[in-house]
Design an enzyme around this catalytic site. Structure first.
Site, PDB file in Angstrom:
ATOM      1  N   ASP A  36     -51.308 -57.876   3.955  1.00 49.05           N
ATOM      2  CA  ASP A  36     -50.453 -58.753   4.767  1.00 49.05           C
ATOM      3  C   ASP A  36     -51.237 -59.885   5.441  1.00 49.05           C
ATOM      4  O   ASP A  36     -51.150 -60.067   6.669  1.00 49.05           O
ATOM      5  CB  ASP A  36     -49.753 -57.930   5.866  1.00 49.05           C
ATOM      6  CG  ASP A  36     -49.063 -56.691   5.336  1.00 49.05           C
ATOM      7  OD1 ASP A  36     -48.520 -56.735   4.231  1.00 49.05           O
ATOM      8  OD2 ASP A  36     -49.064 -55.668   6.059  1.00 49.05           O
ATOM      9  N   GLU A 212     -38.584 -59.221   3.197  1.00 47.52           N
ATOM     10  CA  GLU A 212     -39.402 -59.016   4.388  1.00 47.52           C
ATOM     11  C   GLU A 212     -40.466 -60.087   4.461  1.00 47.52           C
ATOM     12  O   GLU A 212     -40.419 -61.081   3.723  1.00 47.52           O
ATOM     13  CB  GLU A 212     -39.990 -57.598   4.423  1.00 47.52           C
ATOM     14  CG  GLU A 212     -40.743 -57.182   3.182  1.00 47.52           C
ATOM     15  CD  GLU A 212     -41.291 -55.751   3.267  1.00 47.52           C
ATOM     16  OE1 GLU A 212     -41.097 -55.065   4.276  1.00 47.52           O
ATOM     17  OE2 GLU A 212     -41.957 -55.327   2.302  1.00 47.52           O
TER      18      GLU A 212
END
Ligand code: FUB
Length: 451
Positions: A36, A212
């Site tokens: 991420d 997301e």
């Protein structure tokens, strides 16, 4: 110990804790799992704020097949090749609202405003009086990108979800984006700690399949809302464009296709640095059998003249120049011949030791671009290799029929050993290399270095 001596020892400990990894290759953090990646340019330097995947510790009642994340590190570089690990900046024990039994410090982001650095992170809340749980988003504040960060005692009120992303527009208005089945947006107050508008679901995005990891940026008046989405079976990176940070956005295209080996998540950031745009994303390079232990990568990203984004094809080579006089891990290649070269872990029990290239067919080759010999005249090459029957490797320029610059005879042997050979002519400047097997005897190569 005197106060001065203690200070010296403390400085030494801090220095030891700050690791330097040298690679512009993928993955670019090589001693821990990272995911991420939120990349930000602060004071002319690239900072990356990733999640930190770990293996679930024993005795904590944690699922072994799920994400496990206890803390965050921050990394920085001024050339996207030499990365410094500034160490741990925040952990799940640093804010009273976090349920530290959950190891759920998921995807973060960080922005600068008026000389302060605001680090946004999701985590599971301690259950409330009604036993309700769920993800909230906290903020920790620092005077420098590498911290120390101090977490606010409470998460941001009104936000339930994960994957915070903050965008500050040219007029100074800051927006918080996050996900939780949908993608949400709200304005942030000047203090960067509270919402200044009701959360709004961003409409017109795909209804089916998980969305997301929002990442919003602006370029030439176009606002890009980019996010991972499961269109088929695993996540791919997609984007929508609009003329306002709160939308409406129009779905536009795919930035990166699904992982060919099935890593279920992808999560990215897009940033311009020294006049080149980059896509930071992740893949499970060091953990091919468990995709919740991921590693961050970078590749260059390009726009078409109408502002649309060209699809990014993931590479192992990554970005930047490789210094000729350091070990070059050629297993992070640009191109391979159709057959005769395989890439394997050096040690499948400790994947962080990296990979080796195995050549096992006559004329099989591997191309490795952008090796910087600088102004020095390199005179020889060292290849760390082994070949049970003995083999000959050629080093060529540019492609498989390019000029040969060295012929390296690898003697019979069962262990990797550095073997030297003279270059035909001294070399300088930036060169694209091809390593090629001349005969059919198999040879394993760990790295190549010039001298
Ligand atoms: O890293 C945990 C979660 O996986 C992130 O929050 C998601 O975006 C996905 O990458």
């Amino acid at each position: 110990m005197t106060a001065k001596k203690s200070l010296v020892v403390l400085c030494m400990l801090i220095t030891i804790n700050t690791g330097l990894t040298v690679t512009g290759q993928n993955p670019f953090i090589r001693d821990q799992f990272t995911a991420d990646p939120s990349a930000r340019v602060f004071n002319g330097r690239m900072y990356v704020f990733p999640s930190h995947d770990i293996k679930a510790p024993e005795g904590k009642n944690l699922r072994k097949d799920w994400f496990c994340m206890e803390d965050y590190h921050v990394f920085s570089s001024n050339n996207l090749v030499d990365w410094v690990d500034h160490g741990m900046i925040l952990s799940q024990y640093d804010a009273p609202w976090i349920d530290s039994t959950t190891y759920s410090m998921w995807a973060p982001d960080c922005v600068e405003r008026n000389g302060k650095y605001y680090f946004y992170f999701p985590s599971n809340k301690r259950p409330d009086e009604n036993g309700r749980r769920g993800f909230a988003i906290g903020v920790a504040v620092a005077d420098k990108p590498e911290g120390p960060y101090v977490a606010q005692p409470e998460p941001i009120s009104g936000v339930n979800g994960i994957d915070p992303n903050v965008f500050i527009d040219k007029d100074g208005q800051a927006y918080l984006y996050w996900s939780g089945r949908n993608i949400f947006v709200a304005k942030l107050k000047e203090n960067m700690l509270e919402l200044d508008s009701e959360p709004m679901i961003i409409p017109n995005l795909p209804d089916k399949g998980l969305k997301e990891g929002p990442w919003v940026f602006e370029r030439n008046g176009i606002y890009y809302l980019t996010f991972p989405h499961v269109e088929n079976n695993v996540e791919r990176l997609e984007y929508a464009i609009g003329d306002n940070p709160m939308g409406p956005f129009k779905m536009t295209d795919v930035i990166m296709d699904e992982s060919p080996t099935g890593c279920w998540t992808n999560h990215h950031s897009i940033v311009e640095y020294q006049n080149q745009w980059y896509l930071f994303y992740h893949h499970n390079d060091y953990s091919p059998n468990f995709d919740k232990n991921r590693s961050v990568r970078i590749d260059s990203l390009f726009f078409n003249t109408d502002g649309t984004i060209q699809k990014v094809i993931p590479t192992l080579r990554g970005v930047g120049l490789s210094e000729a006089y350091q070990n070059i891990e050629i297993d992070r290649y640009n191109l391979l011949s159709e057959k005769g070269v395989a890439i394997e872990f050096l040690d499948s029990l400790n994947t962080f030791k990296g990979w080796k290239s195995i050549f096992n067919d006559k004329n099989a080759w591997l191309q490795y671009r952008s090796v910087d010999f600088g102004n020095k005249n390199a005179k020889s090459v060292t290849i760390n290799a082994k070949s049970e029957q003995g083999a000959t490797l050629l080093i060529r320029l540019n492609n498989a029929d390019g000029p040969i610059i060295a012929t390296v005879k690898i003697p019979k042997g069962n262990d990797l050993k550095p073997i030297n050979a003279k270059l035909k002519n001294p070399r300088k400047g930036i060169n694209n290399l091809v390593i090629q097997l001349q005969n059919t005897n198999s040879v394993e190569v760990d790295w190549v270095r010039f001298n």
